[in-house]
Motif scaffolding. Structure first.
Motif, PDB file in Angstrom:
ATOM      1  N   TRP A 285       0.822  -1.198   0.000  1.00  0.00           N
ATOM      2  CA  TRP A 285       0.000   0.000   0.000  1.00  0.00           C
ATOM      3  C   TRP A 285       0.865   1.261   0.000  1.00  0.00           C
ATOM      4  O   TRP A 285       0.531   2.258  -0.633  1.00  0.00           O
ATOM      5  CB  TRP A 285      -0.943  -0.008   1.196  1.00  0.00           C
ATOM      6  N   HIS A 286       1.975   1.200   0.749  1.00  0.00           N
ATOM      7  CA  HIS A 286       2.902   2.334   0.779  1.00  0.00           C
ATOM      8  C   HIS A 286       3.429   2.625  -0.631  1.00  0.00           C
ATOM      9  O   HIS A 286       3.510   3.785  -1.062  1.00  0.00           O
ATOM     10  CB  HIS A 286       4.055   2.018   1.724  1.00  0.00           C
ATOM     11  N   HIS A 287       3.787   1.580  -1.359  1.00  0.00           N
ATOM     12  CA  HIS A 287       4.298   1.744  -2.726  1.00  0.00           C
ATOM     13  C   HIS A 287       3.231   2.346  -3.636  1.00  0.00           C
ATOM     14  O   HIS A 287       3.517   3.257  -4.439  1.00  0.00           O
ATOM     15  CB  HIS A 287       4.756   0.395  -3.268  1.00  0.00           C
ATOM     16  N   ILE A 288       2.003   1.868  -3.554  1.00  0.00           N
ATOM     17  CA  ILE A 288       0.914   2.361  -4.406  1.00  0.00           C
ATOM     18  C   ILE A 288       0.651   3.844  -4.156  1.00  0.00           C
ATOM     19  O   ILE A 288       0.507   4.643  -5.084  1.00  0.00           O
ATOM     20  CB  ILE A 288      -0.367   1.539  -4.170  1.00  0.00           C
ATOM     21  N   ILE A 289       0.598   4.228  -2.893  1.00  0.00           N
ATOM     22  CA  ILE A 289       0.257   5.608  -2.538  1.00  0.00           C
ATOM     23  C   ILE A 289       1.408   6.563  -2.839  1.00  0.00           C
ATOM     24  O   ILE A 289       1.220   7.617  -3.472  1.00  0.00           O
ATOM     25  CB  ILE A 289      -0.141   5.696  -1.049  1.00  0.00           C
ATOM     26  N   ILE A 290       2.614   6.205  -2.388  1.00  0.00           N
ATOM     27  CA  ILE A 290       3.763   7.112  -2.503  1.00  0.00           C
ATOM     28  C   ILE A 290       4.310   7.178  -3.919  1.00  0.00           C
ATOM     29  O   ILE A 290       4.668   8.263  -4.416  1.00  0.00           O
ATOM     30  CB  ILE A 290       4.873   6.689  -1.526  1.00  0.00           C
ATOM     31  N   ASP A 291       4.373   6.052  -4.612  1.00  0.00           N
ATOM     32  CA  ASP A 291       5.025   6.017  -5.917  1.00  0.00           C
ATOM     33  C   ASP A 291       4.076   6.164  -7.097  1.00  0.00           C
ATOM     34  O   ASP A 291       4.530   6.351  -8.230  1.00  0.00           O
ATOM     35  CB  ASP A 291       5.812   4.705  -6.075  1.00  0.00           C
ATOM     36  N   TYR A 292       2.760   6.078  -6.846  1.00  0.00           N
ATOM     37  CA  TYR A 292       1.827   6.211  -7.965  1.00  0.00           C
ATOM     38  C   TYR A 292       0.747   7.258  -7.712  1.00  0.00           C
ATOM     39  O   TYR A 292       0.612   8.213  -8.481  1.00  0.00           O
ATOM     40  CB  TYR A 292       1.167   4.856  -8.265  1.00  0.00           C
ATOM     41  N   ARG A 293      -0.013   7.107  -6.637  1.00  0.00           N
ATOM     42  CA  ARG A 293      -1.181   7.967  -6.466  1.00  0.00           C
ATOM     43  C   ARG A 293      -0.822   9.411  -6.122  1.00  0.00           C
ATOM     44  O   ARG A 293      -1.420  10.339  -6.667  1.00  0.00           O
ATOM     45  CB  ARG A 293      -2.110   7.382  -5.386  1.00  0.00           C
ATOM     46  N   ILE A 294       0.131   9.625  -5.233  1.00  0.00           N
ATOM     47  CA  ILE A 294       0.494  10.995  -4.872  1.00  0.00           C
ATOM     48  C   ILE A 294       1.165  11.728  -6.037  1.00  0.00           C
ATOM     49  O   ILE A 294       0.815  12.883  -6.323  1.00  0.00           O
ATOM     50  CB  ILE A 294       1.375  11.010  -3.602  1.00  0.00           C
ATOM     51  N   PRO A 295       2.120  11.116  -6.766  1.00  0.00           N
ATOM     52  CA  PRO A 295       2.657  11.804  -7.951  1.00  0.00           C
ATOM     53  C   PRO A 295       1.572  12.132  -8.977  1.00  0.00           C
ATOM     54  O   PRO A 295       1.612  13.195  -9.597  1.00  0.00           O
ATOM     55  CB  PRO A 295       3.661  10.793  -8.512  1.00  0.00           C
ATOM     56  N   LYS A 296       0.600  11.234  -9.128  1.00  0.00           N
ATOM     57  CA  LYS A 296      -0.482  11.490 -10.080  1.00  0.00           C
ATOM     58  C   LYS A 296      -1.341  12.666  -9.629  1.00  0.00           C
ATOM     59  O   LYS A 296      -1.756  13.500 -10.444  1.00  0.00           O
ATOM     60  CB  LYS A 296      -1.346  10.235 -10.238  1.00  0.00           C
ATOM     61  N   ALA A 297      -1.603  12.759  -8.336  1.00  0.00           N
ATOM     62  CA  ALA A 297      -2.395  13.871  -7.809  1.00  0.00           C
ATOM     63  C   ALA A 297      -1.645  15.196  -7.978  1.00  0.00           C
ATOM     64  O   ALA A 297      -2.244  16.215  -8.354  1.00  0.00           O
ATOM     65  CB  ALA A 297      -2.725  13.630  -6.344  1.00  0.00           C
ATOM     66  N   PHE A 298      -0.343  15.198  -7.716  1.00  0.00           N
ATOM     67  CA  PHE A 298       0.457  16.414  -7.917  1.00  0.00           C
ATOM     68  C   PHE A 298       0.506  16.793  -9.403  1.00  0.00           C
ATOM     69  O   PHE A 298       0.479  17.981  -9.746  1.00  0.00           O
ATOM     70  CB  PHE A 298       1.868  16.229  -7.377  1.00  0.00           C
ATOM     71  N   THR A 299       0.578  15.786 -10.269  1.00  0.00           N
ATOM     72  CA  THR A 299       0.551  16.055 -11.707  1.00  0.00           C
ATOM     73  C   THR A 299      -0.758  16.718 -12.107  1.00  0.00           C
ATOM     74  O   THR A 299      -0.779  17.660 -12.911  1.00  0.00           O
ATOM     75  CB  THR A 299       0.738  14.755 -12.503  1.00  0.00           C
ATOM     76  N   ALA A 300      -1.872  16.242 -11.533  1.00  0.00           N
ATOM     77  CA  ALA A 300      -3.182  16.836 -11.816  1.00  0.00           C
ATOM     78  C   ALA A 300      -3.215  18.307 -11.393  1.00  0.00           C
ATOM     79  O   ALA A 300      -3.756  19.164 -12.109  1.00  0.00           O
ATOM     80  CB  ALA A 300      -4.281  16.057 -11.099  1.00  0.00           C
TER      81      ALA A 300
END
Length: 342
Positions: A51-66
């Motif tokens: 879960w840490h990998h999913i949130i930190i390495d995918y979801r948060i960068p995607k949210a910042f990109t948005a």
């Protein structure tokens, strides 16, 4: 004084809404993660490695990109609408996106014409980024040269549209000679994407984006002077050529960089300034610029959250969502207000 308090309350509400949309965005995805675990991951206390990998390495960068994409395109659209005094102007009227699309088309669809010379780089994401960046830069360079020699801003707008037509024609020729696989890769790029950036790539995007934002802040005085036309701005002592150069450079840097990293994102740059004007009822760019930043970031996060299709492995094209959600909102606002603020 009353307007100042009203603006402060709206800004506060938008900031809180932005935080909420950010949290909702990172909580959605094909894998359901408890909210408590998300909070623990953000504060570094989570023990679940997956879960840490999913949130930190995918979801948060995607949210910042948005956030970067929404705010950057919104501010670009605001500057173009003011510079050309045209409510239909957006960040891509100068042909920036067309140049980026042409660069990507040459890489993805050029193998059929160039004897396979580009075949080894088709799978490289950085190749597409560099091709889009180079295409945008060449168009920008041409527009900047033209802007120093043309007195009328409308002529620059028309020239930008002509560049778009030329680029589109070349892309059509490439498409005609391309294979189905090459066409598919190009069209997938055209859908736009927010979830393909690593932290290192996001850092590069942010540095270029921040430079564009700083230039836009430096153009606030020029933008306010241009509200009543170039002749009025000249009477105030504004250097039209320098101001035009600053605004075009800022817009091109924001729109070109975002297009290179995230693809051509529709609607946001055109509609966000109108939504912001309707809510704030002002033409002062000292207020509009930060307001557009917040509105663009919020709406982009909302559109990305909808595109996630919660509890599904599928993600809808972000371009489809921005148009389907945003266009009706703008229509409703304009019908409700009965006139367009400008």
């Amino acid at each position: 004084m009353q307007n100042t308090k009203r603006y402060q309350l709206i800004f506060l509400a938008l900031i809180l809404l932005l935080v909420l949309c950010f949290f909702v965005n990172i909580s959605l995805g094909s894998i359901s993660i408890p909210n408590a675990e998300i909070i623990q991951t953000i504060f570094g206390t989570s023990k679940n490695i997956s879960w840490h990998h999913i949130i930190i390495d995918y979801r948060i960068p995607k949210a910042f990109t948005a956030i970067i994409v929404g705010s950057g395109l919104g501010i670009s659209g605001l500057m173009m609408q003011t510079l050309f005094r045209n409510p239909l102007a957006g960040p891509f009227v100068l042909g920036i996106t067309s140049g980026a699309s042409l660069g990507v088309a040459i890489v993805t669809m050029g193998t059929s014409l160039f004897g396979g010379l580009l075949l080894g780089v088709l799978a490289s994401k950085w190749t597409l980024v560099m091709a889009a960046t180079l295409g945008s830069f060449l168009v920008l360079l041409t527009v900047l040269i033209v802007s120093t020699r043309v007195r009328d801003a409308m002529a620059i707008l028309i020239i930008g549209l002509m560049f778009g037509s030329i680029s589109g024609a070349v892309v059509n020729v490439l498409s005609y000679f391309s294979s189905a696989e090459e066409l598919q890769q190009y069209f997938f790029w055209g859908f736009g994407s927010l979830g393909n950036l690593s932290w290192n790539e996001l850092l590069i995007l942010f540095v270029l984006y921040a430079l564009g934002i700083l230039l836009s802040l430096g153009a606030i005085k020029s933008l306010n002077s241009l509200l009543l036309g170039e002749n009025y701005a000249k009477s105030l002592g504004l250097d039209i050529k320098k101001s035009r150069l600053l605004i075009i450079t800022s817009t091109s840097l924001l729109a070109g960089t975002i297009t290179a990293f995230a693809g051509p994102i529709a609607f946001i740059g055109l509609a966000i300034p109108h939504i912001t004007r309707q809510v704030f009822s002002t033409s002062n760019h000292k207020i509009l610029l930060p307001a557009v930043f917040l509105f663009g970031a919020i709406i982009m996060l909302i559109c990305d959250s909808i595109a996630q299709l919660p509890s599904s492995d599928y993600t809808l094209p972000i371009n489809a969502i921005t148009s389907l959600i945003g266009a009706p909102v703008v229509i409703w606002l304009l019908v409700r207000k009965r006139k367009m603020m400008f």
